[in-house]
Design a protein around this motif. Structure first.
Motif, PDB file in Angstrom:
ATOM      1  N   GLY A 150      -3.316   2.903  -2.693  1.00  0.00           N
ATOM      2  CA  GLY A 150      -2.216   2.506  -3.393  1.00  0.00           C
ATOM      3  C   GLY A 150      -1.787   1.149  -3.310  1.00  0.00           C
ATOM      4  N   ILE A 151      -1.786   0.543  -2.096  1.00  0.00           N
ATOM      5  CA  ILE A 151      -1.782  -0.892  -1.930  1.00  0.00           C
ATOM      6  C   ILE A 151      -2.898  -1.662  -2.482  1.00  0.00           C
ATOM      7  N   ALA A 152      -4.048  -1.336  -2.285  1.00  0.00           N
ATOM      8  CA  ALA A 152      -5.047  -2.061  -3.023  1.00  0.00           C
ATOM      9  C   ALA A 152      -5.000  -2.117  -4.537  1.00  0.00           C
ATOM     10  N   ILE A 153      -4.700  -0.956  -5.190  1.00  0.00           N
ATOM     11  CA  ILE A 153      -4.429  -0.844  -6.567  1.00  0.00           C
ATOM     12  C   ILE A 153      -3.408  -1.779  -7.012  1.00  0.00           C
ATOM     13  N   ALA A 154      -2.224  -1.772  -6.118  1.00  0.00           N
ATOM     14  CA  ALA A 154      -1.046  -2.313  -6.613  1.00  0.00           C
ATOM     15  C   ALA A 154      -1.066  -3.876  -6.611  1.00  0.00           C
TER      16      ALA A 154
ATOM     17  N   GLY B 242      -7.948  17.485   0.658  1.00  0.00           N
ATOM     18  CA  GLY B 242      -6.588  17.001   0.229  1.00  0.00           C
ATOM     19  C   GLY B 242      -6.233  16.417  -1.091  1.00  0.00           C
ATOM     20  N   GLY B 243      -5.440  15.584  -1.045  1.00  0.00           N
ATOM     21  CA  GLY B 243      -5.087  14.720  -2.093  1.00  0.00           C
ATOM     22  C   GLY B 243      -4.085  13.533  -2.168  1.00  0.00           C
ATOM     23  N   ALA B 244      -4.377  12.618  -2.831  1.00  0.00           N
ATOM     24  CA  ALA B 244      -3.387  11.338  -2.625  1.00  0.00           C
ATOM     25  C   ALA B 244      -2.786  11.231  -3.781  1.00  0.00           C
ATOM     26  N   GLY B 245      -1.366  10.780  -3.817  1.00  0.00           N
ATOM     27  CA  GLY B 245      -0.678  10.625  -5.106  1.00  0.00           C
ATOM     28  C   GLY B 245       0.164   9.402  -4.726  1.00  0.00           C
ATOM     29  N   ILE B 246      -0.087   8.551  -5.977  1.00  0.00           N
ATOM     30  CA  ILE B 246       0.452   6.977  -5.814  1.00  0.00           C
ATOM     31  C   ILE B 246       1.193   6.688  -7.145  1.00  0.00           C
ATOM     32  N   ILE B 247       2.493   5.862  -7.126  1.00  0.00           N
ATOM     33  CA  ILE B 247       3.065   5.416  -8.099  1.00  0.00           C
ATOM     34  C   ILE B 247       3.725   4.170  -7.751  1.00  0.00           C
ATOM     35  N   LEU B 248       3.420   3.057  -8.734  1.00  0.00           N
ATOM     36  CA  LEU B 248       4.187   1.969  -8.630  1.00  0.00           C
ATOM     37  C   LEU B 248       5.075   1.569  -9.795  1.00  0.00           C
TER      38      LEU B 248
ATOM     39  N   THR C 168      -8.885   3.233  12.280  1.00  0.00           N
ATOM     40  CA  THR C 168      -9.802   2.545  11.337  1.00  0.00           C
ATOM     41  C   THR C 168      -8.895   2.534  10.072  1.00  0.00           C
ATOM     42  N   MET C 169      -8.402   3.311   9.541  1.00  0.00           N
ATOM     43  CA  MET C 169      -7.489   3.236   8.409  1.00  0.00           C
ATOM     44  C   MET C 169      -6.270   2.476   8.649  1.00  0.00           C
ATOM     45  N   VAL C 170      -5.646   2.709   9.817  1.00  0.00           N
ATOM     46  CA  VAL C 170      -4.533   1.935   9.911  1.00  0.00           C
ATOM     47  C   VAL C 170      -4.790   0.533  10.026  1.00  0.00           C
ATOM     48  N   THR C 171      -6.046   0.019  10.828  1.00  0.00           N
ATOM     49  CA  THR C 171      -6.223  -1.386  10.617  1.00  0.00           C
ATOM     50  C   THR C 171      -6.484  -1.993   9.315  1.00  0.00           C
ATOM     51  N   GLN C 172      -7.191  -1.085   8.390  1.00  0.00           N
ATOM     52  CA  GLN C 172      -7.561  -1.610   7.340  1.00  0.00           C
ATOM     53  C   GLN C 172      -6.233  -1.802   6.544  1.00  0.00           C
ATOM     54  N   ILE C 173      -5.235  -0.799   6.574  1.00  0.00           N
ATOM     55  CA  ILE C 173      -4.102  -1.069   5.661  1.00  0.00           C
ATOM     56  C   ILE C 173      -3.383  -2.191   6.280  1.00  0.00           C
ATOM     57  N   GLN C 174      -3.301  -2.360   7.528  1.00  0.00           N
ATOM     58  CA  GLN C 174      -2.645  -3.673   8.223  1.00  0.00           C
ATOM     59  C   GLN C 174      -3.288  -4.929   7.566  1.00  0.00           C
ATOM     60  N   ARG C 175      -4.575  -5.092   7.626  1.00  0.00           N
ATOM     61  CA  ARG C 175      -5.355  -6.391   7.015  1.00  0.00           C
ATOM     62  C   ARG C 175      -4.923  -6.417   5.510  1.00  0.00           C
ATOM     63  N   THR C 176      -4.812  -5.426   4.917  1.00  0.00           N
ATOM     64  CA  THR C 176      -4.636  -5.651   3.548  1.00  0.00           C
ATOM     65  C   THR C 176      -3.151  -6.273   3.186  1.00  0.00           C
TER      66      THR C 176
ATOM     67  N   TRP D 159      -2.491  -5.063  -9.651  1.00  0.00           N
ATOM     68  CA  TRP D 159      -1.459  -4.881 -11.039  1.00  0.00           C
ATOM     69  C   TRP D 159      -0.104  -5.695 -10.811  1.00  0.00           C
ATOM     70  N   SER D 160       0.216  -6.296  -9.525  1.00  0.00           N
ATOM     71  CA  SER D 160       1.323  -7.136  -9.371  1.00  0.00           C
ATOM     72  C   SER D 160       1.190  -7.935  -8.316  1.00  0.00           C
ATOM     73  N   VAL D 161       1.820  -9.234  -8.570  1.00  0.00           N
ATOM     74  CA  VAL D 161       1.772 -10.198  -7.286  1.00  0.00           C
ATOM     75  C   VAL D 161       3.318 -10.365  -6.619  1.00  0.00           C
ATOM     76  N   LEU D 162       4.219  -9.262  -7.168  1.00  0.00           N
ATOM     77  CA  LEU D 162       5.613  -9.207  -6.814  1.00  0.00           C
ATOM     78  C   LEU D 162       5.447  -8.589  -5.181  1.00  0.00           C
ATOM     79  N   PRO D 163       6.440  -9.133  -4.425  1.00  0.00           N
ATOM     80  CA  PRO D 163       6.824  -8.421  -3.187  1.00  0.00           C
ATOM     81  C   PRO D 163       6.984  -6.963  -3.169  1.00  0.00           C
ATOM     82  N   MET D 164       6.506  -6.132  -2.316  1.00  0.00           N
ATOM     83  CA  MET D 164       6.639  -4.706  -2.341  1.00  0.00           C
ATOM     84  C   MET D 164       7.208  -4.109  -1.443  1.00  0.00           C
ATOM     85  N   ILE D 165       7.921  -2.961  -1.867  1.00  0.00           N
ATOM     86  CA  ILE D 165       8.365  -1.791  -0.979  1.00  0.00           C
ATOM     87  C   ILE D 165       7.232  -0.812  -0.731  1.00  0.00           C
ATOM     88  N   ILE D 166       6.964  -0.253  -0.016  1.00  0.00           N
ATOM     89  CA  ILE D 166       6.189   0.876   0.147  1.00  0.00           C
ATOM     90  C   ILE D 166       6.803   2.123   0.806  1.00  0.00           C
TER      91      ILE D 166
END
Length: 186
Positions: free
Chosen positions: A87-91, A49-55, A124-132, A94-101
């Motif tokens: 994406g959330i981890a990298i964002a 697969g592949g992942a694409g991310i832009i902030l 496990t991935m969902v839980t990790q995203i929620q904790r982040t 680079w920014s402390v502003l509130p975020m729309i995902i």
């Protein structure tokens, strides 16, 4: 917070306007917010697969973009969640502003905002995203149509097809630049 959307009528091959179909365009985030668009790509034949991310910032400027090759991936949902998690981890770096995902995968969006125990193979991935996201602070998870997520989609495709993992600060790769300009607001 309510997020609105705008659409642009699509013309058919004869050049006539089709009023039943709207091509929705990416909308810049409100003042004081950033917008993170994520997308996953998946190939069922070889389980890659592949992942694409832009902030982007409030005026539409690219803060960073990224693509990643997923050497082992079990589903399209897993690819989407991997893009979101990274994406959330990298964002946050680079920014402390509130975020729309924004994601074009309704299942992923619902799983992330769902309360209670997740019993899916991707739990496990969902839980990790929620904790982040708990550490992120103010945020909104939004499901969008693919036409509002073209740049993240192109980045996911680049990561998958070219087996490439990269991050571009304050820009995007040339191969997606034209698409990004078409995807941005009018």
């Amino acid at each position: 917070m309510v997020i609105s959307h705008q659409g642009k009528p699509i013309t058919n091959q004869d050049g006539n306007r089709n009023t039943n179909e709207l091509e929705e365009r990416w909308i810049q985030p409100p003042r004081g917010w950033t917008k993170l668009n994520v997308d996953g790509a998946f190939n069922a034949e070889n389980h890659t697969g592949g992942a694409g991310i832009i902030l982007c910032g409030e005026d539409g400027q690219v803060i960073f973009s990224s693509c990643r090759y997923l050497r082992s991936c079990s589903s399209a949902l897993e690819a989407e969640l991997a893009a979101c998690m990274e994406g959330i981890a990298i964002a946050r770096a680079w920014s402390v502003l509130p975020m729309i995902i924004e994601t074009d995968c309704l299942t992923a969006a619902r799983m992330i905002i769902q309360d209670g125990m997740n019993k899916s193979p991707c739990a496990t991935m969902v839980t990790q995203i929620q904790r982040t996201l708990e550490e992120v602070g103010e945020h909104v998870i939004s499901h969008v149509v693919r036409s509002r997520n073209k740049t993240a989609d192109a980045l996911a495709h680049t990561g998958h097809v070219k087996q490439r993992t990269a991050i571009w600060l304050r820009g995007i790769p040339e191969e997606v630049d034209t698409l990004c300009k078409k995807d941005s607001f009018d």
